[in-house]
Design an enzyme around this catalytic site. Structure first.
Site, PDB file in Angstrom:
ATOM      1  N   HIS A  22       0.703  -1.163   0.089  1.00 15.50           N
ATOM      2  CA  HIS A  22      -0.144  -0.206   0.030  1.00 15.50           C
ATOM      3  C   HIS A  22       0.850   1.254  -0.012  1.00 15.50           C
ATOM      4  O   HIS A  22       0.152   2.365   0.089  1.00 15.50           O
ATOM      5  CB  HIS A  22      -0.988  -0.088   1.092  1.00 15.50           C
ATOM      6  N   TYR A  41      -9.355   8.392   1.971  1.00 19.04           N
ATOM      7  CA  TYR A  41      -9.329   7.000   2.279  1.00 19.04           C
ATOM      8  C   TYR A  41      -8.186   6.607   3.185  1.00 19.04           C
ATOM      9  O   TYR A  41      -6.985   6.979   2.882  1.00 19.04           O
ATOM     10  CB  TYR A  41      -9.299   6.145   1.018  1.00 19.04           C
ATOM     11  N   TRP A  77      -7.440  -7.022  -6.180  1.00 21.18           N
ATOM     12  CA  TRP A  77      -8.123  -7.948  -5.325  1.00 21.18           C
ATOM     13  C   TRP A  77      -7.180  -9.274  -5.294  1.00 21.18           C
ATOM     14  O   TRP A  77      -6.834  -9.869  -4.248  1.00 21.18           O
ATOM     15  CB  TRP A  77      -9.418  -8.342  -5.630  1.00 21.18           C
TER      16      TRP A  77
END
Length: 104
Positions: A22, A41, A77
């Site tokens: 990330h 976010y 994902w």
């Protein structure tokens, strides 16, 4: 803006790898999130319980939900399935949280 919060899990041995993936996220994923109305976010790690708490402000539920059908989100994902529990479609197992307090 609509404020959302949700909780996910991360594998106990994958805290550092989750954070590495990330920092930064793929530029293409960042662009998709922003173009679909996501703002501010943030994801927080509870190391003791292997939990991830996420908050995001969105412009609309429809645009936020549309992120899931993008090719870049599908690839992200799949990329994350080895570090966190996933559903059969590779989306992370998550539960939405109910807001009980907000101080603007």
């Amino acid at each position: 803006m609509i404020r959302k919060a949700f909780v996910m899990q991360v594998n106990p041995d994958a805290h550092e790898e989750y954070q590495r993936r990330h920092n930064p996220i793929w530029p293409e994923l960042e662009a998709v999130l922003k173009s679909h109305g996501a703002h501010n976010y943030a994801i927080y790690l509870d190391k003791a319980r292997n939990l991830l708490f996420a908050t995001v402000e969105i412009e609309s539920e429809e645009r936020w939900n549309a992120v899931a059908s993008t090719e870049i989100c599908q690839r992200w994902w799949k990329y994350m399935t080895d570090v966190m529990p996933a559903n059969p479609d590779n989306s992370p197992v998550s539960s939405e949280l109910q807001e009980v307090f907000y101080l603007p």
